[in-house]
Design an enzyme around this catalytic site. Structure first.
Site, short mmCIF file in Angstrom:
data_model
loop_
_atom_site.label_atom_id
_atom_site.label_comp_id
_atom_site.label_asym_id
_atom_site.label_seq_id
_atom_site.Cartn_x
_atom_site.Cartn_y
_atom_site.Cartn_z
N GLU A 120 0.89 -1.17 0.00
CA GLU A 120 0.00 0.00 0.00
C GLU A 120 0.92 1.21 0.00
O GLU A 120 1.44 1.61 1.04
CB GLU A 120 -0.89 0.00 1.26
CG GLU A 120 -1.78 -1.24 1.40
CD GLU A 120 -2.97 -1.23 0.45
OE1 GLU A 120 -3.29 -0.17 -0.12
OE2 GLU A 120 -3.58 -2.30 0.27
N CYS A 144 -2.08 9.56 2.33
CA CYS A 144 -1.64 8.91 1.09
C CYS A 144 -2.55 9.25 -0.08
O CYS A 144 -2.10 9.36 -1.21
CB CYS A 144 -1.57 7.40 1.29
SG CYS A 144 -3.12 6.68 1.86
P1 NAD Z 1 8.15 4.80 4.94
O1 NAD Z 1 8.16 3.97 3.72
O2 NAD Z 1 9.30 5.70 5.20
O3 NAD Z 1 8.00 3.88 6.25
C1 NAD Z 1 6.95 2.95 6.41
C2 NAD Z 1 7.41 1.82 7.30
O4 NAD Z 1 8.48 1.16 6.64
C3 NAD Z 1 7.93 2.24 8.67
O5 NAD Z 1 7.42 1.36 9.66
C4 NAD Z 1 9.43 2.07 8.54
O6 NAD Z 1 10.08 1.73 9.75
C5 NAD Z 1 9.52 0.92 7.56
N1 NAD Z 1 10.81 0.83 6.86
C6 NAD Z 1 11.78 1.75 6.73
N2 NAD Z 1 12.82 1.25 6.05
C7 NAD Z 1 12.51 -0.02 5.75
C8 NAD Z 1 13.18 -1.07 5.05
N3 NAD Z 1 14.40 -0.90 4.54
N4 NAD Z 1 12.55 -2.26 4.93
C9 NAD Z 1 11.31 -2.44 5.43
N5 NAD Z 1 10.62 -1.49 6.08
C10 NAD Z 1 11.22 -0.29 6.24
O7 NAD Z 1 6.78 5.62 4.88
P2 NAD Z 1 6.26 6.72 5.90
O8 NAD Z 1 7.10 7.95 5.76
O9 NAD Z 1 6.08 6.13 7.24
O10 NAD Z 1 4.80 6.99 5.32
C11 NAD Z 1 4.54 7.88 4.28
C12 NAD Z 1 4.40 7.17 2.96
O11 NAD Z 1 3.46 6.12 3.08
C13 NAD Z 1 3.85 8.06 1.87
O12 NAD Z 1 4.50 7.76 0.66
C14 NAD Z 1 2.39 7.68 1.78
O13 NAD Z 1 1.78 7.94 0.54
C15 NAD Z 1 2.46 6.23 2.06
N6 NAD Z 1 1.20 5.74 2.60
C16 NAD Z 1 0.44 4.90 1.85
C17 NAD Z 1 -0.79 4.47 2.33
C18 NAD Z 1 -1.68 3.56 1.54
O14 NAD Z 1 -2.63 3.03 2.12
N7 NAD Z 1 -1.43 3.34 0.27
C19 NAD Z 1 -1.23 4.91 3.58
C20 NAD Z 1 -0.42 5.77 4.31
C21 NAD Z 1 0.80 6.18 3.82
#
Ligand code: NAD
Length: 473
Positions: free
Chosen positions: A217, A251
């Site tokens: 997502e 998002c």
């Molecule tokens: P992010 O990708 O930075 O982090 C999300 C999660 O991934 C965190 O728990 C983080 O610890 C983890 N993470 C970080 N590095 C990782 C790695 N190398 N391997 C696996 N996991 C890792 O995203 P964010 O800044 O927390 O959230 C914002 C982003 O999320 C935006 O791009 C937004 O559009 C998207 N988002 C999408 C949805 C949806 O439903 N499609 C909903 C909310 C947010």
């Protein structure tokens, strides 16, 4: 900052869940309901504590926003799931073609096993517990890794879950990107990731090494098209609401708005009025969320400054022109004339900045969208149903709301997810249940079956039967 769960504990938790999931493959309705009801109690009894934790993590984030955007969404998911679960779990009969009759066939719906959930910070309760509820309903064991950017919320969810669930049913591990990377390398039966497209790619790679299927997502740039037939004033308040909920850290927020050429200024005025209606003040207004961290705030300010430096006109709303930023409550800004290739037009904004892009014709607007990665959401405002249908038919996006923003996410019978760069796989309602369920095809042969007609040695009888079948098919 909560320290990372150590590697030994992480692997021990996974091993316990994996062992338990193989020891009890059949997970009856009563047990699934019991787990869901424990989760419902957890949410109902701790809603305000969770909202306070989110508020503490953001600096400013109203409990009412958490109530509607996190807790209410979870309540609707929970209620829909509890009502539908018995039906969803039932085997599904499928019709059997003539050449296999009188066999019969059905799909048996079984848990996958252990599901890993990685969640982001922007709606930290909804996006952690929503996939968890879905996975539990499907009879799975679940490990959750919530965001390190909302440490209070993550710690509270961890302690509440620890009290209500055995660690081999549902557990929380906490930590930063390094822990998340290790987590994503565990051989889950499914890995459910919500976050950025960039990290989604890393997660998909890590999961592929184990042949672990994923639901991603992700984010991206969701367009909002204002048609010439639209009531600008009515559209502006809906666009402002969708864009500024959680200060643009959503998002599916409209990332940019496309307006018919010549209507940019009128849209700007209508949008500014809408902002004043929703948020009479920005800084100091408890209803207007802060940007999550100084780093994220600095990124957005830099994006805005770069756009201005490249010749764009910036209309800041809610702060006197030239006044300095005094907090992470970042005022909404419209950007006119952003340069092609600028960060603002290429990267997901994820904040209260809204580029306004004029278009000459609908074809031009559609071509602009189709030249870019497929968006998570698309919005269209207007009354011209031909134009609306052309946009729907000629663009592909994760979801659509017509004449409003965000609302398709709240409909439990609409699967929620992305497509292409905005992700794959969807959840909510039965779509989520099926995403985390093995639909095992079962064919039950009849003693009257004549499969032997196709057995060797091949000869005249085989040719006659095949000839008949060829004509029939
Ligand atoms: P992010 O990708 O930075 O982090 C999300 C999660 O991934 C965190 O728990 C983080 O610890 C983890 N993470 C970080 N590095 C990782 C790695 N190398 N391997 C696996 N996991 C890792 O995203 P964010 O800044 O927390 O959230 C914002 C982003 O999320 C935006 O791009 C937004 O559009 C998207 N988002 C999408 C949805 C949806 O439903 N499609 C909903 C909310 C947010």
């Amino acid at each position: 900052m909560t320290p990372n769960t150590d590697s030994t504990t992480l692997h021990a938790l996974f091993a316990a869940q994996h062992q338990a999931s193989r020891a009890q493959i059949e997970v009856p309705l009563t047990l699934r309901r019991d787990r869901l009801l424990r989760m419902r109690t957890l949410i109902n009894e701790n809603g305000s504590a969770l909202a306070q934790a989110v508020q503490a993590d953001f600096g400013v984030r109203s409990p009412q926003l958490t109530e509607i955007a996190d807790l209410f969404v979870l309540r609707t998911l929970m209620s829909h799931t509890l009502k539908s679960l018995a039906r969803w779990m039932k085997p599904v009969k499928v019709s059997t073609p003539l050449y296999l009759q009188p066999a019969h066939a059905y799909l048996q719906r079984q848990p996958l096993g252990v599901v890993g959930v990685v969640s982001p910070w922007n709606y930290p309760v909804q996006l952690a517990l929503g996939p968890v509820i879905t996975a539990l309903a499907a009879g799975n064991r679940v490990m959750l890794k919530p965001s390190e950017l909302t440490p209070e919320t993550s710690a509270l969810m961890a302690s509440l879950i620890e009290k209500a669930f055995a660690p081999d049913e549902l557990c929380v591990v906490q930590g930063d990107g390094a822990l998340a990377a290790e987590f994503s390398g565990l051989p889950f039966d499914h890995l459910f990731f919500t976050g950025s497209t960039a990290v989604g790619r890393i997660v998909a790679r890590a999961a592929a090494a184990n042949l672990t299927p994923t639901t991603l997502e992700l984010g991206g740039k969701s367009p909002c098209i204002v048609d010439a037939s639209c009531d600008l004033e009515a559209a502006a308040i809906k666009i402002a609401h969708g864009k500024l909920l959680n200060a643009g850290q959503t998002c599916i927020a409209p990332d940019y708005v496309m307006v018919p050429k010549g209507q940019e200024a009128a849209f700007g005025d209508a949008f500014a009025r809408a902002v004043h209606t929703l948020f009479p003040a920005i800084e100091g207004n408890a209803d207007y969320a802060a940007i999550i961290s100084p780093r994220h705030h600095a990124r957005l300010q830099a994006m805005l400054a770069a756009a201005e430096g490249e010749g764009a006109r910036v209309q800041v709303i809610g702060r006197p022109a030239g006044a300095p930023a005094v907090s992470r409550q970042m005022p909404p800004a419209l950007v006119f004339g952003a340069a092609a290739g600028s960060k603002l037009l290429d990267e997901e904004i994820f904040g209260p900045i809204l580029p306004v892009l004029p278009y000459d014709s609908l074809d031009e607007a559609i071509a602009y969208i189709n030249a870019r990665p497929r968006p998570l959401a698309l919005y269209w405002f207007g009354t011209d149903t031909h134009a609306r249908d052309a946009v729907l038919a000629r663009t592909v996006s994760g979801g659509v709301t017509i004449n409003d923003t965000l609302m398709h996410i709240a409909h439990e019978n609409l699967p929620f997810g992305g497509v292409g760069d905005s992700g794959w796989g969807s959840y909510h309602g039965e779509a989520g249940f099926l995403r985390l369920t093995q639909q095992k095809p079962v064919l039950v042969q009849s003693k009257w079956a004549r499969g032997d007609l196709f057995y060797p040695p091949y000869g005249k009888r085989f040719d006659q039967v095949m000839g008949l079948l060829k004509r029939w098919l």
